[in-house]
Design a protein around this motif. Structure first.
Motif, mmCIF file in Angstrom:
data_model
loop_
_atom_site.group_PDB
_atom_site.id
_atom_site.type_symbol
_atom_site.label_atom_id
_atom_site.label_comp_id
_atom_site.label_asym_id
_atom_site.label_seq_id
_atom_site.Cartn_x
_atom_site.Cartn_y
_atom_site.Cartn_z
ATOM 1 N N ASP A 176 0.820 -1.219 0.000
ATOM 2 C CA ASP A 176 0.000 0.000 0.000
ATOM 3 C C ASP A 176 0.852 1.266 0.000
ATOM 4 N N HIS A 177 2.168 1.110 -0.108
ATOM 5 C CA HIS A 177 3.057 2.265 0.004
ATOM 6 C C HIS A 177 3.755 2.560 -1.326
ATOM 7 N N PHE A 178 4.015 3.838 -1.577
ATOM 8 C CA PHE A 178 4.825 4.253 -2.721
ATOM 9 C C PHE A 178 6.275 4.358 -2.262
ATOM 10 N N SER A 179 7.183 4.006 -3.140
ATOM 11 C CA SER A 179 8.607 4.039 -2.800
ATOM 12 C C SER A 179 9.394 4.511 -4.017
ATOM 13 N N SER A 180 10.711 4.570 -3.872
ATOM 14 C CA SER A 180 11.560 4.957 -5.005
ATOM 15 C C SER A 180 11.458 3.915 -6.102
ATOM 16 N N ILE A 181 11.506 4.372 -7.338
ATOM 17 C CA ILE A 181 11.503 3.441 -8.458
ATOM 18 C C ILE A 181 12.788 2.613 -8.388
ATOM 19 N N PRO A 182 12.711 1.286 -8.499
ATOM 20 C CA PRO A 182 13.917 0.459 -8.402
ATOM 21 C C PRO A 182 14.992 0.897 -9.398
ATOM 22 N N LYS A 183 16.240 0.904 -8.948
ATOM 23 C CA LYS A 183 17.353 1.363 -9.786
ATOM 24 C C LYS A 183 17.396 0.623 -11.117
ATOM 25 N N GLU A 184 17.149 -0.704 -11.064
ATOM 26 C CA GLU A 184 17.274 -1.509 -12.275
ATOM 27 C C GLU A 184 16.165 -1.245 -13.285
ATOM 28 N N LEU A 185 15.129 -0.503 -12.886
ATOM 29 C CA LEU A 185 14.016 -0.210 -13.801
ATOM 30 C C LEU A 185 13.995 1.246 -14.267
ATOM 31 N N GLN A 186 14.884 2.064 -13.715
ATOM 32 C CA GLN A 186 14.877 3.483 -14.069
ATOM 33 C C GLN A 186 15.094 3.704 -15.560
ATOM 34 N N LYS A 187 16.121 3.070 -16.115
ATOM 35 C CA LYS A 187 16.436 3.277 -17.530
ATOM 36 C C LYS A 187 15.300 2.794 -18.423
ATOM 37 N N LYS A 188 14.690 1.660 -18.066
ATOM 38 C CA LYS A 188 13.590 1.099 -18.865
ATOM 39 C C LYS A 188 12.449 2.092 -18.998
ATOM 40 N N TYR A 189 12.064 2.717 -17.891
ATOM 41 C CA TYR A 189 10.919 3.624 -17.942
ATOM 42 C C TYR A 189 11.303 5.018 -18.439
ATOM 43 N N GLU A 190 12.567 5.402 -18.257
ATOM 44 C CA GLU A 190 13.031 6.654 -18.868
ATOM 45 C C GLU A 190 12.926 6.554 -20.385
#
Length: 201
Positions: A148-162
């Motif tokens: 139920d909580h929002f957190s930092s986007i996982p490091k390994e997924l940052q480039k994919k969504y950028e």
């Protein structure tokens, strides 16, 4: 301040009279009756409740999180925002809405009333075949999702969504369908290390 999980265990009890040769046979008969639904326990058979609680964990209030910020007419960029509801509302410019479009442990947070408020169309959301299934209006961000909580986007997924949301898009309606056309930014993005609204400098 801590967050605790309290477990409630209710006990129901009912006695059934049966004729049998042995104790084991009698118990087996009643178990079979219960399995078949011939014996049902309800609120009238309540005899008590037990409560247990874990040790709890510290709540990190308003811990900053790293998100992918996606603004209309701008390149998507990584930034840091506050994690309180008020901070997130400042980022999207209104009440927030979670839109879990993705299979990864991330989620999209946007303005709940973006479309009906007439906010500019921002980015298209596509399925695995590249078909547009929705268009998000107004500023949104991609962050991590932990229950139920929002957190930092996982490091390994940052480039994919950028890469997924990198370029701004213009939209062209063609009959009942809509086309999303990648474009260049309308103005230069703020410096990458600048914090988004909702995070005090």
């Amino acid at each position: 301040m801590k967050e605790f999980e309290v477990t409630i265990t209710e006990t129901l009890q009912k006695s059934i009279t049966v004729e049998a040769a042995t104790r084991e046979e009698a118990q087996a008969m009643v178990e079979e009756m219960w399995d078949k639904g011939d014996v049902v326990l309800d609120a009238d058979h309540f005899v008590g409740a037990e409560f247990s609680c874990n040790d709890g964990q510290e709540i990190e209030a308003d811990k900053p999180i790293e998100v992918l910020l996606v603004e209309p007419g701008q390149y998507a960029r990584m930034t840091t925002i506050g994690s309180s509801l008020e901070d997130m509302q400042k980022v999207v410019g209104g009440y927030i809405q979670e839109a879990p479009f993705f299979r990864d442990p991330v989620t999209l947070v946007c303005n709940e009333e973006g479309k009906i408020s007439g906010l500019p169309l921002n980015r298209a959301i596509r399925d695995d075949d590249g078909k547009i299934i929705d268009v998000v209006a107004g500023t949104f961000f991609i962050c991590g999702a932990e229950g139920d909580h929002f957190s930092s986007i996982p490091k390994e997924l940052q480039k994919k969504y950028e890469e997924k949301f990198k370029k701004p898009e213009a939209f062209l309606k063609m009959g009942r369908s809509i086309m999303a056309i990648p474009t260049e930014p309308t103005a230069a993005n703020p410096k990458p290390d600048r914090k988004a609204p909702g995070m005090e400098l």
